[in-house]
Enzyme design. Structure first.
Site, PDB file in Angstrom:
ATOM      1  N   GLY A  84      -2.889  -0.928   9.524  1.00 13.05           N
ATOM      2  CA  GLY A  84      -3.754  -0.499   8.439  1.00 13.05           C
ATOM      3  C   GLY A  84      -3.461  -1.145   7.101  1.00 13.05           C
ATOM      4  O   GLY A  84      -4.167  -0.914   6.131  1.00 13.05           O
ATOM      5  N   VAL A 115      -2.071  -6.723   7.645  1.00  6.75           N
ATOM      6  CA  VAL A 115      -2.642  -6.706   8.995  1.00  6.75           C
ATOM      7  C   VAL A 115      -4.042  -7.294   8.982  1.00  6.75           C
ATOM      8  O   VAL A 115      -4.401  -8.133   9.810  1.00  6.75           O
ATOM      9  CB  VAL A 115      -2.665  -5.264   9.553  1.00  6.75           C
ATOM     10  CG1 VAL A 115      -3.582  -5.175  10.773  1.00  6.75           C
ATOM     11  CG2 VAL A 115      -1.273  -4.815   9.934  1.00  6.75           C
ATOM     12  N   GLU A 147     -10.644  -1.513   6.391  1.00  5.10           N
ATOM     13  CA  GLU A 147     -10.205  -0.707   5.237  1.00  5.10           C
ATOM     14  C   GLU A 147      -8.694  -0.697   5.291  1.00  5.10           C
ATOM     15  O   GLU A 147      -8.101  -0.335   6.298  1.00  5.10           O
ATOM     16  CB  GLU A 147     -10.778   0.709   5.308  1.00  5.10           C
ATOM     17  CG  GLU A 147     -10.534   1.536   4.068  1.00  5.10           C
ATOM     18  CD  GLU A 147      -9.295   2.409   4.181  1.00  5.10           C
ATOM     19  OE1 GLU A 147      -8.343   2.159   3.398  1.00  5.10           O
ATOM     20  OE2 GLU A 147      -9.260   3.281   5.043  1.00  5.10           O
ATOM     21  N   CYS A 186      -4.119   6.409   2.413  1.00 10.83           N
ATOM     22  CA  CYS A 186      -4.545   5.241   1.644  1.00 10.83           C
ATOM     23  C   CYS A 186      -5.214   5.649   0.342  1.00 10.83           C
ATOM     24  O   CYS A 186      -5.263   4.874  -0.608  1.00 10.83           O
ATOM     25  CB  CYS A 186      -5.486   4.374   2.474  1.00 10.83           C
ATOM     26  SG  CYS A 186      -6.931   5.257   3.086  1.00 10.83           S
ATOM     27  N   GLU A 211       1.580  -0.604  -3.581  1.00 11.08           N
ATOM     28  CA  GLU A 211       1.344   0.557  -2.733  1.00 11.08           C
ATOM     29  C   GLU A 211       2.655   1.030  -2.127  1.00 11.08           C
ATOM     30  O   GLU A 211       3.367   0.255  -1.483  1.00 11.08           O
ATOM     31  CB  GLU A 211       0.348   0.224  -1.628  1.00 11.08           C
ATOM     32  CG  GLU A 211      -0.009   1.443  -0.778  1.00 11.08           C
ATOM     33  CD  GLU A 211      -0.986   1.114   0.335  1.00 11.08           C
ATOM     34  OE1 GLU A 211      -0.865   0.003   0.919  1.00 11.08           O
ATOM     35  OE2 GLU A 211      -1.858   1.945   0.634  1.00 11.08           O
TER      36      GLU A 211
END
Length: 305
Positions: free
Chosen positions: A28, A32, A56, A90, A188
């Site tokens: 995810g 990737v 996404e 996310c 992130e």
């Protein structure tokens, strides 16, 4: 991919072996999707039509507060948005921008609520937060917290404790930063860490630009204000910063079938899962023309003398 492939080329097996040795990424993640995109592009000559990729990936989702924001609503949204599911969403709130006039009150309310928050086994429904998913996630989140602890540009005002003796537990952590581009404001983390930058109230126009430019992602974001003009201004300034934009609510919890979800920039292709937009992405339109009275002479009327 809704495409038929041509016969496998002779060197296909070598390509597969080459890809199998590529780095392993978290499912995810942007890495990737980048890897998938590269792998597909390497095989373009062997597809009958150009593949369509929908993805996404991640986000560095923001909560932006205006001086007119409601303190209690803002504090609750920060806690829920950042720490539900251990921040392993996310869409989780990861960076916040709070005006100086509100910060003392927001900070007091947030710290008070965090002191009462319970962490433990998810089978006990009185616990608000559980362990992060695995050792790798635990070490990554712990690394960001250590970076903040050692830095002179940030201070941990809540949490910061990590315990891996029985499960991988990271306490809900709030970091107040002096530099709005500090690493925890940009990258992130995917864990229970919220970074807060306190700005002067009169800096509102500059803060709008800062929020838009700080992160390469564009997934979710929220603005808190009771001043309608401020909401309108933020919505316009941040139209590319969040594919899912929230007003006076936490930037998480989109309901499938009711709120189409997705973001652009490095967050993905923004094809809005749960909407007709995503369906249209996969169809191949065909224009159809039938002539009932076909021409029988190549000459056009204007060509006559």
């Amino acid at each position: 991919m809704n495409t038929a492939q041509r016969p496998t080329p002779p060197n296909r097996s070598r390509s597969r072996n080459r890809r199998s040795r590529s780095p392993k990424y978290a499912t995810g993640s942007t890495a990737v999707f980048d890897n998938l995109w590269r792998s597909v592009s390497e095989q373009l000559p062997y597809y009958r039509s150009y593949p369509r990729l929908v993805g996404e990936t991640g986000g560095k989702d923001f909560v932006l507060a205006h001086a007119s924001a409601d303190v209690d609503a803002l504090s609750t949204a920060l806690l829920r948005g950042a720490f539900e599911y251990q921040g392993q969403k996310c869409s989780a709130a990861s960076r916040a921008y709070v005006p100086a006039s509100l910060w003392p009150h927001v900070k007091a309310r947030l710290l008070d609520d965090l002191s009462a928050l319970k962490m433990g086994d998810v089978r006990d429904l009185s616990n608000f937060i559980g362990a992060v998913i695995d050792k790798r996630a635990y070490e990554r989140v712990n690394g960001y917290i250590d970076t903040a602890r050692r830095s002179g540009e940030a201070s941990i005002i809540a949490g910061g404790q990590c315990d891996a003796r029985k499960g991988y537990f990271v306490s809900p952590t709030v970091i107040e930063v002096l530099d709005p581009r500090f690493v925890t404001m940009q990258e992130e983390i995917f864990g229970p860490v919220l970074s807060v930058y306190v700005y002067r109230d009169e800096e509102w126009p500059e803060i709008l630009k800062l929020v838009d430019q700080t992160s390469p992602y564009g997934l979710t974001g929220a603005v808190f204000a009771t001043d309608r003009a401020a909401i309108t201004e933020a919505s316009a300034a941040l139209k590319f910063a969040a594919g899912n934009f929230y007003v006076n609510d936490k930037p998480t919890g989109a309901v499938v079938g009711q709120q189409p979800f997705g973001g652009a920039r490095r967050s993905g292709t923004n094809d809005k899962a749960g909407s007709i937009l995503n369906l249209l992405r996969w169809v191949s339109p065909r224009a159809f023309k039938e002539t009932h009275v076909p021409a029988t002479d190549y000459r056009y009327p204007y060509m006559k003398d």
